[in-house]
Design a protein around this motif. Structure first.
Motif, short mmCIF file in Angstrom:
data_model
loop_
_atom_site.label_atom_id
_atom_site.label_comp_id
_atom_site.label_asym_id
_atom_site.label_seq_id
_atom_site.Cartn_x
_atom_site.Cartn_y
_atom_site.Cartn_z
N THR A 71 0.83 -1.20 0.00
CA THR A 71 0.00 0.00 0.00
C THR A 71 0.87 1.25 0.00
O THR A 71 0.61 2.19 -0.76
N GLU A 72 1.90 1.27 0.83
CA GLU A 72 2.78 2.44 0.89
C GLU A 72 3.57 2.58 -0.41
O GLU A 72 3.76 3.71 -0.89
N GLN A 73 4.01 1.48 -0.99
CA GLN A 73 4.72 1.55 -2.27
C GLN A 73 3.82 2.16 -3.34
O GLN A 73 4.24 3.05 -4.08
N TYR A 74 2.59 1.66 -3.43
CA TYR A 74 1.65 2.20 -4.44
C TYR A 74 1.37 3.67 -4.18
O TYR A 74 1.39 4.48 -5.11
N ARG A 75 1.14 4.02 -2.92
CA ARG A 75 0.84 5.40 -2.56
C ARG A 75 1.98 6.33 -3.01
O ARG A 75 1.73 7.37 -3.63
N GLN A 76 3.22 5.96 -2.73
CA GLN A 76 4.35 6.80 -3.09
C GLN A 76 4.53 6.89 -4.60
O GLN A 76 4.81 7.96 -5.15
N LEU A 77 4.36 5.78 -5.29
CA LEU A 77 4.48 5.79 -6.76
C LEU A 77 3.39 6.65 -7.39
O LEU A 77 3.65 7.39 -8.35
N ILE A 79 1.82 9.23 -5.94
CA ILE A 79 2.18 10.62 -5.64
C ILE A 79 3.27 11.10 -6.59
O ILE A 79 3.17 12.19 -7.18
N ASP A 80 4.31 10.31 -6.76
CA ASP A 80 5.42 10.69 -7.65
C ASP A 80 4.94 10.92 -9.08
O ASP A 80 5.35 11.89 -9.74
N ASN A 81 4.08 10.04 -9.57
CA ASN A 81 3.60 10.16 -10.94
C ASN A 81 2.64 11.33 -11.11
O ASN A 81 2.67 12.02 -12.14
N ILE A 86 1.90 17.02 -12.96
CA ILE A 86 1.72 18.44 -12.63
C ILE A 86 2.87 19.26 -13.20
O ILE A 86 2.65 20.29 -13.85
N GLU A 87 4.09 18.79 -12.98
CA GLU A 87 5.28 19.51 -13.44
C GLU A 87 5.38 19.58 -14.96
O GLU A 87 5.94 20.52 -15.52
N ASN A 88 4.85 18.58 -15.65
CA ASN A 88 4.98 18.49 -17.11
C ASN A 88 3.65 18.58 -17.83
O ASN A 88 3.54 18.15 -18.98
N PHE A 89 2.66 19.17 -17.18
CA PHE A 89 1.30 19.17 -17.73
C PHE A 89 1.25 19.74 -19.16
O PHE A 89 0.66 19.11 -20.04
N ASP A 90 1.83 20.90 -19.36
CA ASP A 90 1.76 21.51 -20.68
C ASP A 90 2.44 20.66 -21.76
O ASP A 90 1.92 20.50 -22.86
N GLU A 91 3.61 20.08 -21.41
CA GLU A 91 4.34 19.24 -22.36
C GLU A 91 3.55 17.98 -22.69
O GLU A 91 3.45 17.57 -23.83
N TYR A 92 2.98 17.33 -21.66
CA TYR A 92 2.25 16.08 -21.86
C TYR A 92 0.91 16.28 -22.58
O TYR A 92 0.38 15.35 -23.15
#
Length: 94
Positions: A71-77, A79-81, A86-92
C-alpha cells in the motif's frame, strides 16, 4: 547484471504493461483498464507472498506487513507520478 541493465529492464517491463493498457483502452473505458491493472497487481503480489510461504499460517502471519508495504509503495508511486504530470502538464498535453 549491471544496475543500468536492471534499470533498463525495469522500465522496459513497465512500458510493456503500459502499452498493453493503452491498447486495451481502445476497446473499453479507461476506468475498466485501470480496474483490471489494479486487480492484476494485487493478484500478482498475493501470489508472490504465497509462493514464498511454506504454509498458510506464514501468509497469515505476514499479511498485515505485506499489505502495509504494498500500500505504501503504491501510494508513493502514485504521488510521484501525479507530481510528474503536474510539473509536465503543458508538455504532456500538447
Amino acid at each position: 547484471m549491471s544496475d543500468e541493465t536492471q534499470d533498463n529492464a525495469f522500465w522496459e517491463r513497465a512500458d510493456e504493461i503500459i502499452n498493453l493498457a493503452n491498447q486495451q483502452e481502445e476497446d473499453v473505458e479507461s476506468d475498466d483498464v485501470s480496474s483490471s491493472l489494479l486487480y492484476a497487481t494485487a493478484r500478482f503480489n498475493a501470489f508472490l507472498i504465497a509462493s514464498s510461504a511454506e504454509k498458510a499460517d506464514d501468509i497469515k502471519a505476514g499479511k498485515d506487513a505485506a499489505v502495509e508495504y504494498f500500500t505504501e509503495q503504491y501510494r508513493q508511486l502514485l504521488i510521484d507520478n501525479i507530481d510528474e504530470y503536474i510539473e509536465n502538464f503543458d508538455e504532456y498535453n500538447s
